[in-house]
Design a protein around this motif. Structure first.
Motif, short mmCIF file in Angstrom:
data_model
loop_
_atom_site.label_atom_id
_atom_site.label_comp_id
_atom_site.label_asym_id
_atom_site.label_seq_id
_atom_site.Cartn_x
_atom_site.Cartn_y
_atom_site.Cartn_z
N LEU A 55 67.39 44.51 21.69
CA LEU A 55 66.75 44.84 20.41
C LEU A 55 66.20 46.23 20.73
O LEU A 55 65.42 46.56 21.86
N PHE A 56 66.58 47.23 20.00
CA PHE A 56 66.00 48.60 20.20
C PHE A 56 64.89 48.76 19.11
O PHE A 56 65.24 48.29 17.66
N LYS A 57 63.81 49.35 19.15
CA LYS A 57 62.64 49.31 18.37
C LYS A 57 62.62 51.04 18.36
O LYS A 57 62.23 51.84 19.28
N TYR A 72 58.26 51.75 13.29
CA TYR A 72 59.38 51.14 14.04
C TYR A 72 60.22 50.53 13.09
O TYR A 72 60.02 49.63 12.36
N ASP A 114 63.79 47.92 13.44
CA ASP A 114 64.36 47.19 14.79
C ASP A 114 65.90 47.19 14.57
O ASP A 114 66.45 47.17 13.43
N TYR A 115 66.59 47.41 15.71
CA TYR A 115 68.17 47.25 15.63
C TYR A 115 68.70 46.34 16.82
O TYR A 115 68.16 46.80 17.87
N ASP A 116 69.51 45.45 16.28
CA ASP A 116 70.20 44.58 17.18
C ASP A 116 71.27 45.26 18.03
O ASP A 116 72.17 45.81 16.92
N VAL A 147 63.63 44.21 25.36
CA VAL A 147 63.21 45.13 24.13
C VAL A 147 63.55 46.99 24.52
O VAL A 147 62.95 47.16 25.55
N LYS A 154 61.98 50.37 23.65
CA LYS A 154 61.29 50.97 22.57
C LYS A 154 61.55 52.60 22.52
O LYS A 154 61.41 53.05 23.73
#
Ligand code: SF4
Ligand code: FES
Lengths: 262, 115
Positions: A28-30, A44, A46-48, A109, A111
């Protein structure tokens, strides 16, 4: 019989290769989205992301930009830790996105925020104007009255022995990425502080024996928001991707002003 | 205007000087037991000793210079701006002079037996 055996062996090879190729990992990219002209605060998104073990954070960001969110603003160029464009906060640490592998982060994750201590232009792109202006102010070039090219157009080289080169070469590796300024605790509160990037470059030229501008530069750094505001926290050296060690350069530079070197 | 390197040299020198003098000051406490050394009469007697009064005066001066310059540095790093920085610089200088003057007056009056 023999043919079948060969076929079996091949089959086994195919299986073992297939076992080696792991399925894509997911993470997961925040990512911070912020436009100072429109937004009042950062948010923020979120992108999977599916990634291979060789992918860098920059690969993932470009994947997101190309396939999911073309509005994502970020700066990059060389993709090989040479241009200094892709600095950002990755899991709270100033890092180069092209030089940080996702699977080396050891977290589920990721960030991503713009570099701290810089004004934000948009999303992950920050404004380098002040850093470059300070860098220029410290005269990052060889100062001397003569030139390598004479009036009769003869070229004479200002030669150096390896020991002289050794004194500054580490500091010449700076790519002006600004990670050191971003990590610096003094820069966080003192907006007028020259910062580790510029001070280290001042040392790079002061320690070069071809240069004659030492006194000029020492005078420039010897002011209220100059070299004395460095508290030797050392965070600049910890984040520098090129092993420049700005904290050490600053202490060497300071030793000239304290009279330990001439 | 005095250069920042000169100010910082004074800053470091006053730090080293105060540490050395405060060590002597603390060692004086060991000449009698600690509780007695802080009794009013004993403290006043200390001041009648000229070398000890000079020691206290020096500690006062060194610590005031070091402390107020430290405060100036902290405040300069906290906020920036021409007007603010001028107020902080001269404010710290004035406070330092005021504290040294007030402390010296106390040391002088006590050593002369006026307290
Ligand atoms: S010293 Fe290191 S961290 Fe700082 S700008 Fe240069 S390369 Fe980047
Ligand atoms: S893209 Fe050039 S340093 Fe990362």
């Amino acid at each position: 019989m023999a043919a079948i055996k060969i076929h079996e062996e091949n089959d086994q090879n195919v299986k073992s290769i297939a076992a080696d190729i792991k399925p894509k990992n997911k993470i997961l990219f925040k990512i911070t989205k912020f436009n100072p002209h429109v937004d009042t605060h950062m948010k923020y998104v979120d992108y999977d992301v599916e990634y291979e073990h060789w992918n860098t954070v920059l690969d993932a960001l470009l994947m997101i930009k190309h396939k999911v969110d073309p509005s994502l603003a970020l700066r990059y160029s060389c993709r090989q830790a040479s241009c200094g464009s892709c600095g950002m906060m990755i899991n709270d640490k100033p890092s180069l996105a092209c030089f940080t592998k996702i699977n080396e982060l050891g977290s589920d994750v990721v960030k991503i925020e713009p570099m701290s201590n810089f004004p934000i232009l948009r999303d992950l792109a920050v404004d380098f104007t002040q850093m470059f202006n300070t860098h220029k102010k410290l005269k990052p070039y060889i100062i001397r009255s003569d030139s390598e090219i004479s009036q009769s157009n003869e070229i004479k080289e200002f030669s150096q022995d390896p020991d002289s080169v050794e004194k500054y070469i580490q500091f010449a590796n700076c790519i002006k990425c600004g990670l050191c300024n971003s990590a610096c605790p003094t820069m966080a509160t003192d907006s007028s502080f020259m910062g580790p990037q510029a001070l280290t470059q001042a040392y790079r030229y002061v320690s070069d024996d071809r240069d004659k501008g030492k006194n000029t530069r020492l005078k420039i750094i010897d002011e209220r928001h100059g070299i004395w505001r460095c508290h030797f926290a050392g965070s600049c050296s910890k984040v520098c991707p090129k092993g420049v060690d700005p904290a050490m350069g600053i202490q060497f530079l300071r030793s000239y002003l304290l009279g330990f070197r001439d | 205007m005095i250069r920042e390197s000169m100010i910082m040299k004074i800053h470091y020198a006053t730090a080293l000087g105060s540490v050395a003098l405060v060590v002597i000051h603390v060692l004086f406490r060991l000449t009698q037991n600690f509780h007695d050394s802080l009794k009013f009469d004993n403290v006043i007697t200390n001041y009648s000793l000229l070398p000890y009064s000079i020691l206290l005066e020096l500690i006062l001066i060194l610590i005031s210079i070091h402390g107020f310059n430290g405060l100036r540095v902290i405040l300069l790093e906290l906020n920036q701006g021409q007007k603010y920085e001028t107020i902080i610089t001269y404010g710290c200088l004035a406070s330092m002079i005021a504290l040294i003057t007030y402390g010296s007056r106390t040391i002088l009056m006590t050593s002369m037996g006026m307290i």
